[in-house]
Write a protein that holds these residues in place. Structure first.
Motif, PDB file in Angstrom:
ATOM      1  N   ASP A  54       1.128  -1.351  -0.212  1.00  0.00           N
ATOM      2  CA  ASP A  54       0.382   0.405  -0.457  1.00  0.00           C
ATOM      3  C   ASP A  54       0.549   1.293   0.181  1.00  0.00           C
ATOM      4  O   ASP A  54       2.090   1.260   0.715  1.00  0.00           O
ATOM      5  N   GLU A  55       0.498   2.613  -0.226  1.00  0.00           N
ATOM      6  CA  GLU A  55       0.831   3.773  -0.721  1.00  0.00           C
ATOM      7  C   GLU A  55       2.604   3.227  -1.266  1.00  0.00           C
ATOM      8  O   GLU A  55       3.711   3.676  -0.686  1.00  0.00           O
TER       9      GLU A  55
ATOM     10  N   LEU B 286      11.491  -0.161   7.420  1.00  0.00           N
ATOM     11  CA  LEU B 286      11.246   0.308   7.214  1.00  0.00           C
ATOM     12  C   LEU B 286       9.513  -0.459   7.487  1.00  0.00           C
ATOM     13  O   LEU B 286       9.303  -1.328   6.492  1.00  0.00           O
ATOM     14  N   GLU B 287       8.624  -0.137   8.581  1.00  0.00           N
ATOM     15  CA  GLU B 287       7.229  -0.968   8.159  1.00  0.00           C
ATOM     16  C   GLU B 287       6.917  -0.456   7.201  1.00  0.00           C
ATOM     17  O   GLU B 287       5.795   0.949   6.968  1.00  0.00           O
ATOM     18  N   VAL B 288       5.929  -1.373   6.167  1.00  0.00           N
ATOM     19  CA  VAL B 288       5.210  -1.209   5.319  1.00  0.00           C
ATOM     20  C   VAL B 288       3.829  -2.418   5.471  1.00  0.00           C
ATOM     21  O   VAL B 288       4.173  -3.629   5.945  1.00  0.00           O
ATOM     22  N   VAL B 289       2.543  -1.813   5.174  1.00  0.00           N
ATOM     23  CA  VAL B 289       2.240  -2.524   5.366  1.00  0.00           C
ATOM     24  C   VAL B 289       1.607  -2.871   3.890  1.00  0.00           C
ATOM     25  O   VAL B 289       1.613  -2.441   2.549  1.00  0.00           O
ATOM     26  N   CYS B 290       1.528  -4.025   3.745  1.00  0.00           N
ATOM     27  CA  CYS B 290       1.151  -5.378   2.373  1.00  0.00           C
ATOM     28  C   CYS B 290       0.012  -5.969   2.714  1.00  0.00           C
ATOM     29  O   CYS B 290      -0.678  -5.804   3.489  1.00  0.00           O
TER      30      CYS B 290
ATOM     31  N   LEU C 250       2.377  -6.978   8.015  1.00  0.00           N
ATOM     32  CA  LEU C 250       3.189  -6.004   8.339  1.00  0.00           C
ATOM     33  C   LEU C 250       4.621  -6.202   7.753  1.00  0.00           C
ATOM     34  O   LEU C 250       4.934  -7.151   8.657  1.00  0.00           O
ATOM     35  N   ILE C 251       5.363  -5.305   7.303  1.00  0.00           N
ATOM     36  CA  ILE C 251       6.404  -6.267   6.664  1.00  0.00           C
ATOM     37  C   ILE C 251       7.565  -5.054   7.008  1.00  0.00           C
ATOM     38  O   ILE C 251       7.834  -3.655   7.323  1.00  0.00           O
ATOM     39  N   ALA C 252       8.848  -5.567   7.403  1.00  0.00           N
ATOM     40  CA  ALA C 252       9.554  -4.766   7.879  1.00  0.00           C
ATOM     41  C   ALA C 252      10.667  -4.766   6.553  1.00  0.00           C
ATOM     42  O   ALA C 252      11.585  -5.658   7.030  1.00  0.00           O
TER      43      ALA C 252
ATOM     44  N   ILE D 260      14.272  -6.350   1.421  1.00  0.00           N
ATOM     45  CA  ILE D 260      14.129  -7.526   1.338  1.00  0.00           C
ATOM     46  C   ILE D 260      13.767  -7.588   2.960  1.00  0.00           C
ATOM     47  O   ILE D 260      13.920  -6.492   3.983  1.00  0.00           O
ATOM     48  N   GLY D 261      12.746  -8.283   2.994  1.00  0.00           N
ATOM     49  CA  GLY D 261      11.674  -7.837   3.731  1.00  0.00           C
ATOM     50  C   GLY D 261      11.377  -9.379   4.435  1.00  0.00           C
ATOM     51  O   GLY D 261      11.985 -10.467   4.750  1.00  0.00           O
ATOM     52  N   ARG D 262      11.091  -8.363   6.549  1.00  0.00           N
ATOM     53  CA  ARG D 262      10.139  -9.547   7.240  1.00  0.00           C
ATOM     54  C   ARG D 262       9.659  -9.633   7.923  1.00  0.00           C
ATOM     55  O   ARG D 262       9.255  -8.619   8.180  1.00  0.00           O
TER      56      ARG D 262
END
Length: 636
Positions: free
Chosen positions: A49-50, A71-75, A84-86, A105-107
């Motif tokens: 998102d965004e 960077l915490e992002v709502v996916c 919620l992916i960091a 690179i996401g977790r």
């Protein structure tokens, strides 16, 4: 390198600087639920998102020669589930400016976020329940706290009554549920949905609130727009609401209400969240019951306030820290404090200093739930006077927690003063007894020195006590008590004269008579026994004539006055006389109301002429076990 990327546990995505996906690894495909071909050449907005905001932030950090970390992002997954992916992000420079690639690179930190949210929600709700002054103040805050901490958009409270906690008439299976409270986020437009909700009612098993009500268990709906709720599915869809869950507010087997929550997202069932909400429902029910009990306590105390104000006893109520909640008029007048002064005082401010430690111990015992029965207290008035009180205290508990300690006391200062005077009289009586016997014996020894051992070796002592006289004395004035008892003691005086006995003095409640003193040779143990029987008859006659229920307890002992003569007339061993008096006193104090208890010495003196019943052995201080008998009457 390709093998390393493929085997990575973290999700990896490579996009162009415009956000078009160029490469993904297996972890990314598994995390988001897409196949590789479904992601390649697609915009990253498919899963983030965004995305434009994310790309802008990455480039801003790149200009500062730094990578973008955590960077915490709502996916979104392929099924549109939120995660919620960091991400750790970096820009890969190229020779041609504007053609840089971005590596993500996401977790997945969704589970961690949920734990944090739920911990925060639990803490917030616990604080609300502990600080709210009323049910109506606490419920809206709870709805708001659950929505804001857990990320839900709208919360409702449904009850079958005007508001939760008010009594419901009839069987809960026939209840009609109405929404009595709503909280919604500003991020949703739910005006029409709210309007319909206020007008909607549910019966048990109908709609989400009704199904929770009948099952008494939390319930989750993935998407309410397809759940079949004919009354609110369409309005929910128009408001953009999808996922919903709810839980009952239960007190043991009694259900008080239902809370329901909605989200704009379609969300799969979360068993852990439902379990937590079930626990919160139990906490809310305990809060409601506690507030109901507190309100009932206030109403009860208000109802009896007028009665308390006109009572002559001192009445007080304090909180668990000792601060005054209420005192009545008699309390204020006796202690001399104004209402304004009392508002800033605790009960420990008025307790006599020498009594304070003892009072603290009893205070804590009552707080722990112990029943102390009748207690005594010593208070100090505003002008420094000491007053003595007797009464009862008890602790009011709500849900196992003490809320008020109430006491009702009677001012017994006059009685305490009288008892102190009687104790002084008792000491004087003992002194008189030990002085009168030597003088009397000395007179006889001077007259007949050879006959002292034979004639004056034994006396018989009678102790008589009107049972319960101290309690009776507290209910009347001294003049009333004197007028009541005067006829009894007048009869006792006449009996003493009739049998030529010697009354020593009235000690406390006890009437003490001695037979066998040298000043009256004719006195014998037989005379004491006859007087004891006549005293019983006199009490019975007095009760009949005065509509009373007194009983008398009598103890008798026969013993030596003189142990022997040492050198001259001034050196007799008179300590044995005091011993005889003490044993007679024990026969009375350890006796039976309405009975005459005698020692074995007295029994041996009288057994030929009187009827006895063996009682058995009793413990006598300083003497050990002694065999005693009950005098029944004279033999025919």
């Amino acid at each position: 390198m390709e093998q390393v990327i493929t085997s990575m546990a973290d999700a990896l995505l490579v996009t162009s600087n415009s956000g078009k996906i160029k490469k993904v690894n297996r972890a990314a495909q598994k995390l988001f639920g897409f196949e590789e071909k479904e992601l390649i050449n697609q915009p990253i907005s498919l899963i983030i998102d965004e995305d434009e905001l994310v790309i802008t932030a990455i480039y801003q950090h790149s200009y500062l020669k730094r990578n973008f970390q955590n960077l915490e992002v709502v996916c979104r997954t392929k099924t549109r589930e939120k995660l919620l992916i960091a991400f750790s992000c970096s820009v890969i420079p190229k020779r041609t400016e504007g053609l840089e690639d971005i590596v993500y690179i996401g977790r997945d930190i969704t589970a961690w976020q949920r734990r944090e949210q739920r911990t925060s929600a639990q803490y917030s709700i616990t604080r609300i329940l502990s600080e709210s002054q009323s049910i109506k103040q606490g419920i809206p805050q709870i709805l708001q706290s659950i929505c804001q901490n857990l990320g839900w958009d709208l919360g409702e409270l449904w009850t079958p009554s005007q508001y939760i906690g008010t009594s419901v008439q009839g069987d809960s299976l026939n209840a009609v549920l109405r929404c009595v409270e709503i909280w919604s986020s500003r991020l949703v437009s739910v005006r029409e949905f709210k309007a319909i909700t206020w007008q909607t009612t549910y019966t048990p098993s109908v709609g989400l609130p009704g199904r929770i009500w009948i099952r008494r268990l939390p319930l989750w709906i993935k998407d309410i727009t397809v759940d079949g709720d004919e009354r609110r599915s369409q309005p929910a869809a128009e408001a953009g609401l999808h996922a919903a869950f709810g839980f009952p507010i239960l007190d043991d087997s009694e259900i008080l209400g239902v809370m329901v929550f909605f989200s704009r997202d379609v969300q799969p069932k979360d068993k852990d969240l439902l379990q937590m909400m079930g626990s919160i429902g139990s906490q809310i029910s305990q809060f409601i019951k506690r507030k109901q009990a507190e309100n009932a306590l206030v109403e009860s105390e208000e109802r009896y306030r007028d009665l308390f104000e006109n009572a002559n006893d001192l009445i007080q109520s304090v909180n668990p820290s000792g601060r005054f909640l209420y005192v009545n008029r008699a309390w204020r007048e006796t202690l001399g404090y104004s209402e304004a002064e009392i508002a800033n005082m605790s009960v420990f401010d008025i307790i006599h200093p020498e009594f304070k430690q003892h009072c603290l111990q009893r205070f804590y015992r009552v707080l722990s739930g112990e029943n102390l029965g009748q207690v005594t207290a010593i208070f100090v008035t505003k002008d420094g006077q000491t007053i003595f009180l007797e009464g009862n205290i008890n602790c009011k508990f709500v849900e196992g927690h003490p809320v008020a300690i109430r006491g009702i006391f009677r001012n017994v200062s006059q009685r305490v003063a009288a008892e102190e005077a009687l104790r002084y009289q008792h000491k004087e009586t003992e002194r008189l007894l030990l002085n009168i016997l030597p003088v009397a014996i000395s007179r006889e020894v001077k007259k007949q020195p050879a006959s002292i051992a034979e004639d004056f070796a034994d006396v018989t002592v009678l102790f008589a006590d009107i049972v319960g006289l101290s309690e009776i004395a507290t209910s009347m004035s001294a003049i009333q008590l004197l007028n009541l008892l005067n006829p009894i003691f007048s009869v006792f005086e006449r009996l003493t004269e009739r049998y030529s006995l010697e009354r020593i003095r009235t000690i406390n409640d006890a009437y003490v008579v001695v037979g066998g003193l040298p000043i009256r040779r004719q006195d014998r143990a037989q005379a004491i026994a006859l007087m004891a029987l006549d005293m019983q008859t006199a009490i019975a006659l007095f009760n009949t004539e005065n509509n009373q229920n007194f009983s008398i307890r009598i103890g008798i002992h026969s013993g030596s006055v003189v142990g022997g003569v040492i050198d001259d007339l001034n050196k007799f061993n008179y300590e044995l006389c005091k011993d005889t008096v003490n044993i007679a006193s024990y026969m009375e104090s350890q006796g039976i109301a309405g009975k005459i208890q005698v020692t074995e010495n007295t029994y041996k003196c009288l057994c030929d002429e009187f009827v006895f019943e063996k009682r058995g052995e009793i413990e006598v201080k300083g003497k050990g076990k002694m065999t005693t008998y009950l005098l029944i009457g004279r033999k025919e």
